[in-house]
Design an enzyme around this catalytic site. Structure first.
Site, PDB file in Angstrom:
ATOM      1  N   THR A  47      10.962   4.335 -10.491  1.00 18.27           N
ATOM      2  CA  THR A  47       9.769   4.300  -9.647  1.00 18.27           C
ATOM      3  C   THR A  47       8.509   4.513 -10.482  1.00 18.27           C
ATOM      4  O   THR A  47       8.557   4.576 -11.715  1.00 18.27           O
ATOM      5  CB  THR A  47       9.915   5.303  -8.472  1.00 18.27           C
ATOM      6  OG1 THR A  47       8.869   5.060  -7.532  1.00 18.27           O
ATOM      7  CG2 THR A  47       9.886   6.741  -8.942  1.00 18.27           C
ATOM      8  N   LYS A  51       7.856   1.446 -13.868  1.00 19.98           N
ATOM      9  CA  LYS A  51       8.412   0.121 -13.566  1.00 19.98           C
ATOM     10  C   LYS A  51       8.112  -0.908 -14.652  1.00 19.98           C
ATOM     11  O   LYS A  51       8.888  -1.821 -14.889  1.00 19.98           O
ATOM     12  CB  LYS A  51       7.888  -0.370 -12.216  1.00 19.98           C
ATOM     13  CG  LYS A  51       8.450   0.429 -11.047  1.00 19.98           C
ATOM     14  CD  LYS A  51       7.961  -0.103  -9.721  1.00 19.98           C
ATOM     15  CE  LYS A  51       8.424   0.806  -8.594  1.00 19.98           C
ATOM     16  NZ  LYS A  51       7.964   0.362  -7.278  1.00 19.98           N
ATOM     17  N   ALA A 114      -4.358  -4.769  -6.480  1.00 24.37           N
ATOM     18  CA  ALA A 114      -3.873  -5.750  -7.454  1.00 24.37           C
ATOM     19  C   ALA A 114      -3.174  -5.031  -8.601  1.00 24.37           C
ATOM     20  O   ALA A 114      -3.298  -5.409  -9.759  1.00 24.37           O
ATOM     21  CB  ALA A 114      -5.034  -6.606  -7.965  1.00 24.37           C
ATOM     22  N   GLY A 116       0.581  -2.693  -9.774  1.00 25.76           N
ATOM     23  CA  GLY A 116       2.021  -2.922  -9.878  1.00 25.76           C
ATOM     24  C   GLY A 116       2.704  -3.080  -8.520  1.00 25.76           C
ATOM     25  O   GLY A 116       3.602  -3.899  -8.362  1.00 25.76           O
ATOM     26  N   ALA A 117       2.273  -2.293  -7.533  1.00 32.13           N
ATOM     27  CA  ALA A 117       2.921  -2.347  -6.224  1.00 32.13           C
ATOM     28  C   ALA A 117       2.750  -3.739  -5.609  1.00 32.13           C
ATOM     29  O   ALA A 117       3.685  -4.295  -5.033  1.00 32.13           O
ATOM     30  CB  ALA A 117       2.330  -1.274  -5.308  1.00 32.13           C
ATOM     31  N   GLY A 226       5.540   2.460   4.746  1.00 29.35           N
ATOM     32  CA  GLY A 226       6.552   1.797   3.918  1.00 29.35           C
ATOM     33  C   GLY A 226       7.914   2.478   3.877  1.00 29.35           C
ATOM     34  O   GLY A 226       8.704   2.183   2.977  1.00 29.35           O
TER      35      GLY A 226
HETATM   36  P1  ATR Z   1       0.505   0.859  -8.529  1.00 30.39           P
HETATM   37  O1  ATR Z   1       1.593   0.614  -9.536  1.00 30.39           O
HETATM   38  O2  ATR Z   1       0.821   1.983  -7.579  1.00 30.39           O
HETATM   39  O3  ATR Z   1       0.090  -0.390  -7.828  1.00 30.39           O
HETATM   40  P2  ATR Z   1      -1.796   0.632 -10.214  1.00 30.39           P
HETATM   41  O4  ATR Z   1      -1.167  -0.475 -10.963  1.00 30.39           O
HETATM   42  O5  ATR Z   1      -2.543   1.688 -10.959  1.00 30.39           O
HETATM   43  O6  ATR Z   1      -0.729   1.425  -9.370  1.00 30.39           O
HETATM   44  O7  ATR Z   1      -2.744  -0.003  -9.089  1.00 30.39           O
HETATM   45  C1  ATR Z   1      -3.433   0.771  -8.168  1.00 30.39           C
HETATM   46  C2  ATR Z   1      -4.205  -0.150  -7.229  1.00 30.39           C
HETATM   47  O8  ATR Z   1      -4.893   0.637  -6.247  1.00 30.39           O
HETATM   48  C3  ATR Z   1      -5.275  -0.980  -7.915  1.00 30.39           C
HETATM   49  O9  ATR Z   1      -5.427  -2.197  -7.215  1.00 30.39           O
HETATM   50  C4  ATR Z   1      -6.516  -0.085  -7.729  1.00 30.39           C
HETATM   51  O10 ATR Z   1      -7.746  -0.788  -7.814  1.00 30.39           O
HETATM   52  P3  ATR Z   1      -8.388  -1.160  -9.254  1.00 30.39           P
HETATM   53  O11 ATR Z   1      -7.628  -2.313  -9.773  1.00 30.39           O
HETATM   54  O12 ATR Z   1      -9.807  -1.450  -8.958  1.00 30.39           O
HETATM   55  O13 ATR Z   1      -8.218   0.093 -10.088  1.00 30.39           O
HETATM   56  C5  ATR Z   1      -6.293   0.403  -6.344  1.00 30.39           C
HETATM   57  N1  ATR Z   1      -6.990   1.645  -6.010  1.00 30.39           N
HETATM   58  C6  ATR Z   1      -6.721   2.889  -6.485  1.00 30.39           C
HETATM   59  N2  ATR Z   1      -7.555   3.807  -5.903  1.00 30.39           N
HETATM   60  C7  ATR Z   1      -8.344   3.123  -5.040  1.00 30.39           C
HETATM   61  C8  ATR Z   1      -9.395   3.497  -4.146  1.00 30.39           C
HETATM   62  N3  ATR Z   1      -9.793   4.774  -4.020  1.00 30.39           N
HETATM   63  N4  ATR Z   1      -9.994   2.538  -3.409  1.00 30.39           N
HETATM   64  C9  ATR Z   1      -9.600   1.255  -3.521  1.00 30.39           C
HETATM   65  N5  ATR Z   1      -8.621   0.822  -4.355  1.00 30.39           N
HETATM   66  C10 ATR Z   1      -7.993   1.751  -5.105  1.00 30.39           C
END
Ligand code: ATR
Length: 258
Positions: A47, A51, A114, A116-117, A226
């Site tokens: 997790t 990943k 955008a 990893g999830a 989820g």
């Molecule tokens: P994960 O693997 O959980 O998807 P990640 O790859 O770090 O983690 O991606 C986190 C996502 O949440 C990104 O799309 C991030 O936006 P940015 O690409 O601009 O960083 C988004 N995100 C995190 N905190 C946020 C917030 N407070 N408001 C809006 N988008 C957020």
């Protein structure tokens, strides 16, 4: 929750398994995985935030893991090779379509985030042939890069949150990690219609997630977290390792009532 879910699957399918939660370390991830392999583990689920490391480590990748550039299931083969798969997206589509009866085909879908999830879910989502998929992200260029990476699977339009137009979406999926801080991505309310269904890739067993609470307050038709996706992705992994597909509905119901 994963040990509880897999133990319930094993009981239901009459198998004896050992499934335990382990905290690994990013600096020694590969050595630790190899160690688990050498002591007889059949595989692991991986997790956040491992990943991508798991994706790099795998010797062979399933097409969906290749598309996602992320692995949540590692299968240790008898010949020592590691197969990497990603069951997140199929977990989402099964939960949406089978458990909740939500249509994706010919629907307008807004995906928030955008990272990893989101990478994990786009392939299975696009395979359902929605009419429109818009990926909105705080950092626009990351959404644009994602659209390029997934172009071979279908067209993705991109937007910042504030530039989302007047389009109302049938399905809005939150794949950001904003909920970790109790926040919701700042999307304009106009994207939500009376028939919109909202889905948060995150879950919380005790209370609605921030995004689910937001959707309910704003009058979404339905809003889900989820948890079902977690159980469905686990079922898919379980089938790989044990050759039997467990029944998921009763496990979801038990988790919700516990
Ligand atoms: P994960 O693997 O959980 O998807 P990640 O790859 O770090 O983690 O991606 C986190 C996502 O949440 C990104 O799309 C991030 O936006 P940015 O690409 O601009 O960083 C988004 N995100 C995190 N905190 C946020 C917030 N407070 N408001 C809006 N988008 C957020």
């Amino acid at each position: 929750l994963s040990p509880r879910i897999h133990t319930a699957f094993a009981a239901e399918t009459g198998q004896e398994i050992y499934y335990q939660a382990l905290q690994l370390n990013s600096a020694t991830f590969e050595t630790q995985i190899r160690e688990l392999q050498s002591i007889g583990y059949k595989g692991v689920n991986v997790t956040v935030p491992f990943k991508e490391q798991a994706w790099k480590l795998a010797d062979k990748l399933s097409p969906r893991a290749q598309d996602a550039k992320a692995v949540n299931t590692m299968i240790f083969r008898d010949d020592g090779k590691i197969v990497g798969d990603n069951t997140d997206g199929i977990g989402l589509t099964r939960d949406l379509i089978i458990n909740h009866g939500v249509l994706v085909t010919h629907r307008k879908v807004l995906v928030l985030g955008a990272g990893g999830a989101v990478r994990g879910i786009l392939g299975p989502l696009l395979s359902r042939k929605p009419d429109l998929v818009v990926v909105a992200n705080r950092t626009l260029h990351k959404a644009e890069r994602m659209a390029e990476d997934f172009f071979h699977l279908g067209e993705l339009l991109t937007s910042s949150f504030e530039d989302l137009g007047d389009e109302k979406f049938d399905l809005i999926i939150n794949g950001t990690s904003a909920g970790l801080d109790g926040e919701v991505p700042p999307i304009p309310e106009r994207v939500l219609g009376v028939n919109s269904i909202c889905y948060d890739l995150m879950y919380d067993i005790d209370k609605p997630t921030a995004f689910v609470a937001w959707a309910q307050r704003r009058g979404a038709l339905r809003a889900y977290d989820g948890l079902g996706m977690l159980v469905e992705q686990a079922a898919e992994s379980f089938e790989f390792w044990h050759g039997r597909r467990p029944e998921t509905g009763s496990v979801i119901a038990r988790l919700l009532s516990a």
